[in-house]
Structure formats: structure tokens, C-alpha cells
Design an enzyme around this catalytic site. Sequence first.
Site, mmCIF file in Angstrom:
data_model
loop_
_atom_site.group_PDB
_atom_site.id
_atom_site.type_symbol
_atom_site.label_atom_id
_atom_site.label_comp_id
_atom_site.label_asym_id
_atom_site.label_seq_id
_atom_site.Cartn_x
_atom_site.Cartn_y
_atom_site.Cartn_z
ATOM 1 C CG HIS A 1 0.526 6.128 -0.763
ATOM 2 N ND1 HIS A 1 -0.574 6.571 -1.456
ATOM 3 C CD2 HIS A 1 0.041 5.538 0.363
ATOM 4 C CE1 HIS A 1 -1.671 6.264 -0.793
ATOM 5 N NE2 HIS A 1 -1.328 5.630 0.323
ATOM 6 C CG HIS B 1 -1.847 1.156 1.294
ATOM 7 N ND1 HIS B 1 -3.133 1.119 0.814
ATOM 8 C CD2 HIS B 1 -1.666 2.418 1.786
ATOM 9 C CE1 HIS B 1 -3.711 2.291 0.997
ATOM 10 N NE2 HIS B 1 -2.848 3.105 1.588
ATOM 11 C CD GLU B 2 1.552 3.587 3.660
ATOM 12 O OE1 GLU B 2 1.834 4.668 3.083
ATOM 13 O OE2 GLU B 2 0.480 3.426 4.276
#
Length: 376
Positions: A29, A25-26
Amino acid sequence: MLPQPPLWLILVAFICMLGPLVFFHELGHYLVARLFRIPAETFSIGFGREIIGWSDRQGTRWKVAWLPLGGYVKFVGDMTPASNPAELDTIPEHLRDRAFQLRPVWQRFLVVLAGPLANFLLAILIFAAFFATVGMPSTDNAVVQVQPDSPAASAGIAPRDRILSIGGRDTPTFEDIANIVLLRPREKTTALVDRGGKVLQLPLVIGSAVEKDRFGQTFHVGRIGILGGQRTYAKLSAAELLPEATLYTLKITRGMLDGLWQIISGRRGTDELGGPIKIAQIAGQQASLGALPFVQLLALFSINLGFINLLPVPMMDGGHLFFYAVEAVRRRPLSAQALEWAFRGGFALVLALMLFLTINDLGSLGLWDRLQRLIG
């Protein structure tokens, strides 16, 4: 009924599941931010005090923190938890033109969107790998047997009928039939069936049942009382893997949307919702069954994490995306005060939800029943 896994396995499985999901997820980003040359100060798996970490050549501090309940990437010029932009004089002068808060709104939107999309991509890759090695599970949509006095029998469904759709949802496989029915106990709908080349529209009231899984946990599910044929595992070509895995992921996501709407509309109770304790318990149970069930659960929770983060709730990615969309329409951002109040409300909402889910989790473990017996 299988015994519950030991506590150590539950904890290890929870960390081994949540860690990769948060990392991907990170990473979504981070990679899109790097594409726009937005520097990152910190890439953290977990919150709180750092356990282990290192700094790369770009000055990003990669670390693992002691509380493994999430993670974050802090960009130069990123917003604070209260959604107040960092003061420009706190940003090194040579990085000010690349600060997150000064980038065009469409770039900030894509950076935030990339996190949830990375979770969906991870699930797609897992399903594609599963289809490549085991095959794609598929059962023909023809009815083999109809149980007496069942909802299907009352609707007039007969053996050898092919169920084409239920409630307007196409059902090309028996798995599609089961997934649609599962989430709709006691719902009045219609079934479109093919009977010897003639298409019939039959009224159907989906039945309700309480079932137990292999670990003794109970669930309220929909059932119509039909049996299908033998499940097969179709071998897919390399070109078919990603499209079929994407379609499979979209079907699961649509099921989550249906479940959320049923809770909002009051057709399904909140007692089946679970928080970190429940997630850890399920992770331990699937890990005790073997590597394949655990990896399949990893894909499902990855979809769940991406889906939840897209909800338009302040403090979550969906909340940021909503405010960026408003900024794009207004051609100017919301005031700092409005953002602060919104994120305070979002924080309170998330905190209240976590408390509610934890109470639900403890109830599912039988804690409240034991306390009641002690008091009584």
C-alpha cells in the site's frame, strides 16, 4: 506422533510469521501511494498502544503496536474505519491536493490492490528462492501402483497409465494429481489417462479418508489409491525461477478458491477452518520442525492473506476495491450513508467470523470435550 511445541515457541513463531506478512502487505500500500505522491501519516504493525516508533523525514510515523493481529497505513485524507472521508479542514492546506480521498479512483484502486499483491509477490519470491536452492519438486504423472479395491481400481486405472487430467484440470505431475484429489473427497468426476498412446476417459469417484499429521491433527481428504514414482528436484535456470514460482503460487491460489467454493456449496464442512489460535499452533509446529518448513508455511500463509483480502467484504481491501469499481462505473462515489452502513455490516461480519473461528480453534484443541467431561 510428535509432541506439541511449547507455548513460548508457538507465540514467538506466530509473531515472527505474522509480522513479516503484515509488513509486506502494508508496504505494498505504502510504496504505491508514494509513487502517486500520497503522503502517509502512520505505518503501523499491530493495533493499539505504540510500543516503539519513529518519524521519518516525510512525517510518517512508523510504529509497532502491542496487539500483533494486523496493521495499517493511514494516508492523509484517508477514510475512517466507518468509511467516512476525513473533513478537508482537518487536512493541512499544503497537503489537500495530495489527500488520498481526492486522488483519481484508479489511483486509490491501485493503492489498495497493492497490499494483497505484495503478499502474492512475497510467496513467489520465497518459492523462487526454494527452487533455486533445493530445486523444483516434481514427480512423473505415471501410475506405478494401484491399490486393490480402491477408487482408481474401480475406475479402471492401471499401472503405467499417465493421468493427464482429473475433472478437467491438467495433471502434468503427480503433485498436481494429489492436490486436485485432496480437496475432492466423495466427488464424482472423470479422469483422462494415456494408456500406451491411447487416451481414455474414465469415470472416477474420489474416495474419502481421515488422516493424521505428525502432530496428531486429523483432516478429511480425498484419495484414489495410487502410488507414483520417485520425486525429483529439478534445477531451474535463473530465467525459469520467477515464472515457475508464479505458476506454483497460482496453483495454490486456485486450490484455495476450490476449497472456498466447497464450503459455500456445502460439500465441505466448516470444522476445518481455523482462526488466530489455530494459525499460531500451526506456526509453532512448523517452527519446531526447522527453518525450511517454517519458511514454506510463511509463503502459504502469505498467499492466504492476499487471497482473503481480495474477497469483496467491506472493511477489507476487497470491499474497498468493489466500491471503487462501482464509483468508476457510476462516475461518482456512493453516498457517505451507504458506505457507513456497508462498513458497519462488514465489521459485524468480520467480528462474527472471528468469533466462529475462535470457537472452532478451541474445539480443535479439545476444550469443549474437556468441559463436557467435567460437566458430565
